[in-house]
Design a protein around this motif. Structure first.
Motif, PDB file in Angstrom:
ATOM      1  N   THR A  83       0.840  -1.195   0.000  1.00  0.00           N
ATOM      2  CA  THR A  83       0.000   0.000   0.000  1.00  0.00           C
ATOM      3  C   THR A  83       0.875   1.245   0.000  1.00  0.00           C
ATOM      4  OG1 THR A  83      -0.181  -0.103   2.395  1.00  0.00           O
ATOM      5  CG2 THR A  83      -1.979  -1.078   1.155  1.00  0.00           C
ATOM      6  N   ASP A  84       2.055   1.137  -0.580  1.00  0.00           N
ATOM      7  CA  ASP A  84       2.954   2.283  -0.710  1.00  0.00           C
ATOM      8  C   ASP A  84       3.352   2.860   0.634  1.00  0.00           C
ATOM      9  OD1 ASP A  84       3.802   2.647  -3.227  1.00  0.00           O
ATOM     10  OD2 ASP A  84       2.403   4.248  -3.767  1.00  0.00           O
ATOM     11  N   GLY A  85       3.339   2.047   1.656  1.00  0.00           N
ATOM     12  CA  GLY A  85       3.721   2.518   2.971  1.00  0.00           C
ATOM     13  C   GLY A  85       2.640   3.289   3.708  1.00  0.00           C
ATOM     14  N   LEU A  86       1.445   3.353   3.127  1.00  0.00           N
ATOM     15  CA  LEU A  86       0.345   4.071   3.775  1.00  0.00           C
ATOM     16  C   LEU A  86      -0.422   3.108   4.670  1.00  0.00           C
ATOM     17  CD1 LEU A  86      -0.964   6.018   0.689  1.00  0.00           C
ATOM     18  CD2 LEU A  86       0.051   7.055   2.716  1.00  0.00           C
ATOM     19  N   PRO A  87      -1.109   3.637   5.705  1.00  0.00           N
ATOM     20  CA  PRO A  87      -1.975   2.761   6.491  1.00  0.00           C
ATOM     21  C   PRO A  87      -2.994   2.102   5.545  1.00  0.00           C
ATOM     22  CG  PRO A  87      -1.855   4.949   7.463  1.00  0.00           C
ATOM     23  CD  PRO A  87      -1.140   5.023   6.154  1.00  0.00           C
ATOM     24  N   GLN A  88      -3.144   0.794   5.691  1.00  0.00           N
ATOM     25  CA  GLN A  88      -3.978   0.068   4.730  1.00  0.00           C
ATOM     26  C   GLN A  88      -5.406   0.614   4.595  1.00  0.00           C
ATOM     27  OE1 GLN A  88      -3.505  -3.944   6.015  1.00  0.00           O
ATOM     28  NE2 GLN A  88      -1.712  -4.294   4.748  1.00  0.00           N
ATOM     29  N   PRO A  89      -6.125   0.805   5.724  1.00  0.00           N
ATOM     30  CA  PRO A  89      -7.510   1.291   5.569  1.00  0.00           C
ATOM     31  C   PRO A  89      -7.571   2.618   4.819  1.00  0.00           C
ATOM     32  CG  PRO A  89      -7.123   0.586   7.817  1.00  0.00           C
ATOM     33  CD  PRO A  89      -5.784   0.581   7.138  1.00  0.00           C
ATOM     34  N   LEU A  90      -6.636   3.480   5.072  1.00  0.00           N
ATOM     35  CA  LEU A  90      -6.634   4.789   4.438  1.00  0.00           C
ATOM     36  C   LEU A  90      -6.385   4.651   2.933  1.00  0.00           C
ATOM     37  CD1 LEU A  90      -7.136   7.462   5.656  1.00  0.00           C
ATOM     38  CD2 LEU A  90      -4.698   7.797   5.996  1.00  0.00           C
ATOM     39  N   PHE A  91      -5.430   3.782   2.599  1.00  0.00           N
ATOM     40  CA  PHE A  91      -5.114   3.541   1.195  1.00  0.00           C
ATOM     41  C   PHE A  91      -6.342   3.014   0.437  1.00  0.00           C
ATOM     42  CE2 PHE A  91      -3.857   0.735  -2.218  1.00  0.00           C
ATOM     43  CZ  PHE A  91      -2.917   1.477  -2.919  1.00  0.00           C
ATOM     44  N   TYR A  92      -6.976   2.008   1.018  1.00  0.00           N
ATOM     45  CA  TYR A  92      -8.127   1.408   0.333  1.00  0.00           C
ATOM     46  C   TYR A  92      -9.306   2.373   0.257  1.00  0.00           C
ATOM     47  CZ  TYR A  92      -5.615  -2.971   0.635  1.00  0.00           C
ATOM     48  OH  TYR A  92      -4.676  -3.939   0.497  1.00  0.00           O
ATOM     49  N   LEU A  93      -9.556   3.068   1.373  1.00  0.00           N
ATOM     50  CA  LEU A  93     -10.723   3.957   1.387  1.00  0.00           C
ATOM     51  C   LEU A  93     -10.570   5.072   0.358  1.00  0.00           C
ATOM     52  CD1 LEU A  93     -13.443   4.433   2.676  1.00  0.00           C
ATOM     53  CD2 LEU A  93     -12.354   5.903   4.355  1.00  0.00           C
ATOM     54  N   ALA A  94      -9.353   5.575   0.179  1.00  0.00           N
ATOM     55  CA  ALA A  94      -9.145   6.611  -0.840  1.00  0.00           C
ATOM     56  C   ALA A  94      -9.544   6.080  -2.208  1.00  0.00           C
ATOM     57  CB  ALA A  94      -7.677   7.045  -0.847  1.00  0.00           C
ATOM     58  N   GLY A  95      -9.056   4.869  -2.517  1.00  0.00           N
ATOM     59  CA  GLY A  95      -9.390   4.275  -3.815  1.00  0.00           C
ATOM     60  C   GLY A  95     -10.867   4.000  -3.941  1.00  0.00           C
ATOM     61  N   ILE A  96     -11.452   3.459  -2.873  1.00  0.00           N
ATOM     62  CA  ILE A  96     -12.869   3.071  -2.930  1.00  0.00           C
ATOM     63  C   ILE A  96     -13.762   4.298  -3.107  1.00  0.00           C
ATOM     64  CG2 ILE A  96     -14.768   2.149  -1.551  1.00  0.00           C
ATOM     65  CD1 ILE A  96     -12.643   0.240  -0.301  1.00  0.00           C
ATOM     66  N   THR A  97     -13.461   5.368  -2.370  1.00  0.00           N
ATOM     67  CA  THR A  97     -14.291   6.568  -2.444  1.00  0.00           C
ATOM     68  C   THR A  97     -14.329   7.110  -3.875  1.00  0.00           C
ATOM     69  OG1 THR A  97     -13.633   7.089  -0.197  1.00  0.00           O
ATOM     70  CG2 THR A  97     -14.682   8.842  -1.431  1.00  0.00           C
ATOM     71  N   ALA A  98     -13.148   7.221  -4.465  1.00  0.00           N
ATOM     72  CA  ALA A  98     -13.104   7.739  -5.835  1.00  0.00           C
ATOM     73  C   ALA A  98     -13.723   6.741  -6.813  1.00  0.00           C
ATOM     74  CB  ALA A  98     -11.657   8.020  -6.227  1.00  0.00           C
ATOM     75  N   TRP A  99     -13.380   5.472  -6.646  1.00  0.00           N
ATOM     76  CA  TRP A  99     -13.888   4.458  -7.572  1.00  0.00           C
ATOM     77  C   TRP A  99     -15.415   4.339  -7.505  1.00  0.00           C
ATOM     78  CZ3 TRP A  99     -12.376   2.051 -11.744  1.00  0.00           C
ATOM     79  CH2 TRP A  99     -13.163   0.998 -12.210  1.00  0.00           C
ATOM     80  N   ASN A 100     -15.951   4.397  -6.286  1.00  0.00           N
ATOM     81  CA  ASN A 100     -17.393   4.291  -6.119  1.00  0.00           C
ATOM     82  C   ASN A 100     -18.140   5.351  -6.927  1.00  0.00           C
ATOM     83  OD1 ASN A 100     -17.641   2.096  -4.569  1.00  0.00           O
ATOM     84  ND2 ASN A 100     -18.076   3.176  -2.656  1.00  0.00           N
ATOM     85  N   TYR A 101     -17.604   6.549  -6.857  1.00  0.00           N
ATOM     86  CA  TYR A 101     -18.292   7.618  -7.584  1.00  0.00           C
ATOM     87  C   TYR A 101     -18.303   7.321  -9.073  1.00  0.00           C
ATOM     88  CZ  TYR A 101     -19.576  12.104  -9.495  1.00  0.00           C
ATOM     89  OH  TYR A 101     -20.213  13.082 -10.202  1.00  0.00           O
ATOM     90  N   PHE A 102     -17.153   6.938  -9.589  1.00  0.00           N
ATOM     91  CA  PHE A 102     -17.047   6.629 -11.012  1.00  0.00           C
ATOM     92  C   PHE A 102     -17.951   5.449 -11.389  1.00  0.00           C
ATOM     93  CE2 PHE A 102     -14.882   3.694 -13.989  1.00  0.00           C
ATOM     94  CZ  PHE A 102     -14.971   4.440 -15.141  1.00  0.00           C
ATOM     95  N   SER A 103     -17.897   4.388 -10.605  1.00  0.00           N
ATOM     96  CA  SER A 103     -18.664   3.198 -10.990  1.00  0.00           C
ATOM     97  C   SER A 103     -20.169   3.438 -10.833  1.00  0.00           C
ATOM     98  CB  SER A 103     -18.201   1.974 -10.199  1.00  0.00           C
ATOM     99  OG  SER A 103     -18.669   2.040  -8.881  1.00  0.00           O
ATOM    100  N   ASP A 104     -20.568   4.207  -9.810  1.00  0.00           N
ATOM    101  CA  ASP A 104     -21.992   4.547  -9.681  1.00  0.00           C
ATOM    102  C   ASP A 104     -22.474   5.332 -10.891  1.00  0.00           C
ATOM    103  OD1 ASP A 104     -22.398   3.274  -7.355  1.00  0.00           O
ATOM    104  OD2 ASP A 104     -22.363   5.055  -6.072  1.00  0.00           O
ATOM    105  N   CYS A 105     -21.618   6.237 -11.358  1.00  0.00           N
ATOM    106  CA  CYS A 105     -21.992   7.037 -12.525  1.00  0.00           C
ATOM    107  C   CYS A 105     -22.227   6.135 -13.740  1.00  0.00           C
ATOM    108  CB  CYS A 105     -20.927   8.077 -12.847  1.00  0.00           C
ATOM    109  SG  CYS A 105     -20.950   9.458 -11.713  1.00  0.00           S
ATOM    110  N   ILE A 106     -21.321   5.194 -13.954  1.00  0.00           N
ATOM    111  CA  ILE A 106     -21.499   4.291 -15.105  1.00  0.00           C
ATOM    112  C   ILE A 106     -22.748   3.437 -14.932  1.00  0.00           C
ATOM    113  CG2 ILE A 106     -20.651   2.295 -16.365  1.00  0.00           C
ATOM    114  CD1 ILE A 106     -17.980   2.955 -15.999  1.00  0.00           C
ATOM    115  N   ILE A 107     -22.806   2.739 -13.793  1.00  0.00           N
ATOM    116  CA  ILE A 107     -23.867   1.732 -13.638  1.00  0.00           C
ATOM    117  C   ILE A 107     -25.251   2.380 -13.683  1.00  0.00           C
ATOM    118  CG2 ILE A 107     -24.844   0.040 -12.036  1.00  0.00           C
ATOM    119  CD1 ILE A 107     -21.944  -0.613 -11.241  1.00  0.00           C
ATOM    120  N   LYS A 108     -25.390   3.508 -13.012  1.00  0.00           N
ATOM    121  CA  LYS A 108     -26.718   4.122 -12.974  1.00  0.00           C
ATOM    122  C   LYS A 108     -27.095   4.772 -14.303  1.00  0.00           C
ATOM    123  CE  LYS A 108     -27.645   3.911  -8.286  1.00  0.00           C
ATOM    124  NZ  LYS A 108     -26.665   4.516  -7.360  1.00  0.00           N
ATOM    125  N   THR A 109     -26.135   5.377 -14.986  1.00  0.00           N
ATOM    126  CA  THR A 109     -26.517   5.981 -16.270  1.00  0.00           C
ATOM    127  C   THR A 109     -26.696   4.921 -17.347  1.00  0.00           C
ATOM    128  OG1 THR A 109     -24.193   6.467 -16.696  1.00  0.00           O
ATOM    129  CG2 THR A 109     -25.550   8.309 -16.019  1.00  0.00           C
TER     130      THR A 109
END
Lengths: 288, 427
Positions: A83-109
């Motif tokens: 995780t590039d030396g970052l705390p794991q939860p923080l690393f994943y949550l950053a990715g998930i937060t951004a990814w969720n927005y993108f994937s919600d946009c695709i799936i819902k539209t």
């Protein structure tokens, strides 16, 4: 209205309906006239979401929180991915937060035509309002999830974890815009194609899920195997997520070129999506 | 007078049948022919006239073909025709819900179309929230709705439930609220599909009135309905669509007459079990529309042509109001045993003190032939325009019939009875 028509002459018309339109005609003026409708749709999404669930807006937190826990356990602890030396939860949550927005946009539209078949069949309004309203309501959801992310950042800062916010945080509006437009462009393409080829709709959820694995959500780009790095970099979301993580946590392969590539890809995909959506919109009522 | 809507050679083709395995290959073929070779679309060439009850050869059907029509500002146009004649398609094209295949439509002014009431209502939202949502869907701005909210709510008559989710509404309340929103649209052209079939009589009447209001403000109204009386009441001009083409265009009475006599042909064709012939209904001087006062009687004639002898015939006379409710029904024709040939039947309808308005009158025939087979038949419709004679219906009267009733006061009635059996108790 009546005095307007006396001013205009016999040969001037408010509008003309013709069978063939240009390739790329988005009537911006008309879209603007319907801006209140966009607001109403966003409001509808929220109010109906609140009223149907017991936990209401808490669901916005639950989903990313649990995904982070599972990712930390599976990818962080079992698989031992970097995780590039970052705390794991923080690393994943950053990715998930951004990814969720993108994937919600695709799936819902991607189901706009299917979900609104009766509405579109009975009343005219610029069809583009619907996907735009989806992207906007997801933005509010994204905002709520950002609070969770910031909260988690606060927690890890308090316990003394090493990460730092960089000045590229100023790019955040651009990053959000890129995610929204990229999701919108892909969603428009898919919904337009599903009006004729239904099979595509089965592919969406599962395709988006697979796409996540070629994006740097669960691993940093630096840890990607050299052999497949090009594939991961080809994905325009990679540049965006890396920039997002770099902005907030100070780690990641952020460079202006990959973000430039993501922007270009977004513009191309969006233009294609709008074009094919416009084309499908004209006859969709007859084919669904 | 300016033209509000102008249609030039407007056509609409539909592809019927399955969309399945052939789609992709056909799309490619079509694309090659039209885009690469620059020729006319090969699939449109195959198109054929839209005749609903005949099986066609092609999978392309022209729902509308070469429609030329000009609608003046302030016109109230009734569009009538059988199911599948292209009425709804025409409205859909005008409201831009679907695109046209060829031709051109020019429109002057803002269009509001009401192809269905309550489009986009969300079950979980309250009445008020739905007014805003539905208004915006129909093209209203938020501040416009703010301004009209009170008016809309009071027109709908559901004030009490305005903050209740609409899923708790009865279907009637739902329709009332939905129509109320649509009725308050500011538009130059109002397009209404048959939406009044729902809701109770009182509300239907309210809707018709509202639409008349709209029309008298000089706005253009396009109205589709199967109810001839409401078409007559609301519209001034009419077109009849048949198999996707304009079969008649002119004043509304002519259109109704044209349509109902067409419908008649169909009816007798179906009733071929023993009796052949026709019925033609008209007023005293052969008119298709009669104007009467509600205090006078009038006579209705029918020419009845029979090719077979009839053992027993029962003619019923039915009158419907603009909302489609039967208000008069007479079943005792006093006819019996008619021989083949043409007969002129006349019916004297007594003065009925009816609410002024447009009614349609028709005969229902049930005949038994000598061989014992039964035939049913509905005649076409005569338009009866009833006006109020001596302002009987002035003031707040909601009844349909106000017959003259003779009142009497007998002040001595109880005097006699008290002296009789209950006198002691009272004292």
């Amino acid at each position: 209205m009546t005095d307007k028509s006396t001013i205009i002459g016999q040969e001037e018309w408010s509008f003309t309906i013709r069978p063939k339109h240009g390739w790329f005609d988005v009537d911006i003026v008309e879209l603007w006239q319907y801006r209140d409708l966009l607001y109403m749709f966003v409001k509808r999404d929220f109010v109906s979401f609140y009223k149907q669930t017991v936990l209401g807006p808490l669901w916005f937190f639950i989903q990313p929180l649990f995904t982070t826990i599972v990712f930390t356990f599976v990818f962080g602890n079992l698989a031992g991915l970097s995780t590039d030396g970052l705390p794991q939860p923080l690393f994943y949550l950053a990715g998930i937060t951004a990814w969720n927005y993108f994937s919600d946009c695709i799936i819902k539209t991607s189901t706009v035509f299917k979900d609104n078949a009766t509405l579109f069949g009975k009343v005219f309004f610029p069809r583009m309002i619907m996907p735009l309203s989806i992207v906007t309501s997801n933005l509010v959801r994204f905002g709520v999830q950002m609070i969770l992310f910031l909260g988690m950042m606060g927690y890890f800062a308090a316990v003394g974890a090493t990460f730092h916010i960089t000045s590229s945080i100023l790019l955040l509006p651009l990053l959000i815009l890129l995610m929204a437009l990229l999701g919108l462009g892909l969603g428009l393409t898919i919904t337009a194609m599903t009006t004729r080829y239904r099979d595509l709709s089965f592919l969406v959820t599962f395709g988006v899920q697979l796409l996540m694995y070629v994006t740097t959500v669960i691993y940093p780009l630096s840890a990607a195997p050299e052999k497949y790095r090009w594939l991961i970099e080809l994905n325009p979301m990679t540049g965006i997520i890396e920039a997002f993580r770099y902005a907030f946590l100070g780690k990641g392969d952020f460079d202006i070129w990959s973000l430039g590539y993501s922007s270009l890809a977004t513009v191309v995909i969006l233009a294609f999506g709008v074009l094919i959506f416009n084309k499908a919109e004209k006859n969709f009522v007859d084919t669904v | 007078m300016n033209t509000a809507i102008k249609l030039e050679k407007v056509s609409k083709a539909y592809e019927i049948g399955q969309i399945g395995s052939g789609t992709l290959s056909r799309d490619i073929e079509r694309w090659v022919v039209t885009k690469v070779l620059g020729k006319e679309d090969p699939f449109l060439k195959l198109g054929e006239r839209n005749v609903r009850d005949k099986k066609g050869e092609s999978s392309i059907v022209w729902s509308l073909r070469d429609i030329d029509l000009e609608i003046k500002q302030g016109d109230r146009l009734g569009i009538i025709g059988k199911n599948g004649a292209g009425k709804s398609t025409l409205l859909k094209l005008l409201s831009r819900v679907t695109s046209i295949t060829s031709g051109e439509i020019k429109i002057r002014g803002k269009v509001a179309s009401l192809l269905e009431v309550g489009t986009g209502f969300h079950r979980d939202l309250t009445g008020r929230e739905n007014v805003y949502l539905n208004g915006a869907i129909l093209g209203m701005r938020k501040k416009e709705i703010d301004r009209k909210l009170d008016e809309i709510v009071s027109f709908s008559g559901v004030e009490r439930y305005i903050d209740t989710p609409v899923k708790r509404y009865s279907s009637g309340m739902y329709v009332r609220l939905a129509f109320a929103v649509a009725a308050h649209l500011d538009s130059d052209i109002l397009i209404v599909d048959e939406v009044l079939a729902v809701g109770d009589l009182e509300f239907q009447h309210k809707c018709l009135n509202k639409m008349e209001d709209v029309a008298t403000q000089g706005r253009t109204v396009l109205f589709v309905s199967h109810n001839m009386a409401s078409v007559k009441e609301l519209c001034t001009t009419g077109i009849v669509l048949k198999d996707g083409m304009i079969d008649y265009s002119g004043d509304v009475v002519g259109a109704i007459q044209h349509y109902t006599s067409e419908a008649l042909d169909l009816d007798l064709g179906a009733a071929s079990s023993g009796v052949h012939g026709w019925v033609r209904i008209c007023g005293m001087n052969g008119q298709r529309e009669i104007k009467v006062l509600n205090t006078e009687s009038f006579e209705v004639l029918a020419d009845l042509s029979l090719e077979d002898n009839i053992e027993r015939i029962d003619i019923q006379c039915i009158m419907e109001n603009a909302e489609g409710a039967q208000v008069v029904h007479n079943r005792d024709s006093g006819l019996d045993r008619l021989s083949a040939g043409i007969h002129r039947v006349s019916a004297e309808i007594p003065e009925m003190y009816l609410r002024p308005g447009v009614y349609t009158l028709y005969f229902k025939l049930i005949a038994e032939t000598e061989e014992g087979s039964f035939v049913r038949h509905l005649s076409d419709r005569l338009i009866v325009d009833v006006s109020d004679d001596t302002a009987i219906f002035s003031g707040k009267v909601s009844a349909t019939i106000l017959p003259p009733v003779e009142w009497n006061v007998d002040s001595n009635f109880y005097e006699f009875s008290t002296q009789g059996d209950r006198g002691v108790d009272l004292r």
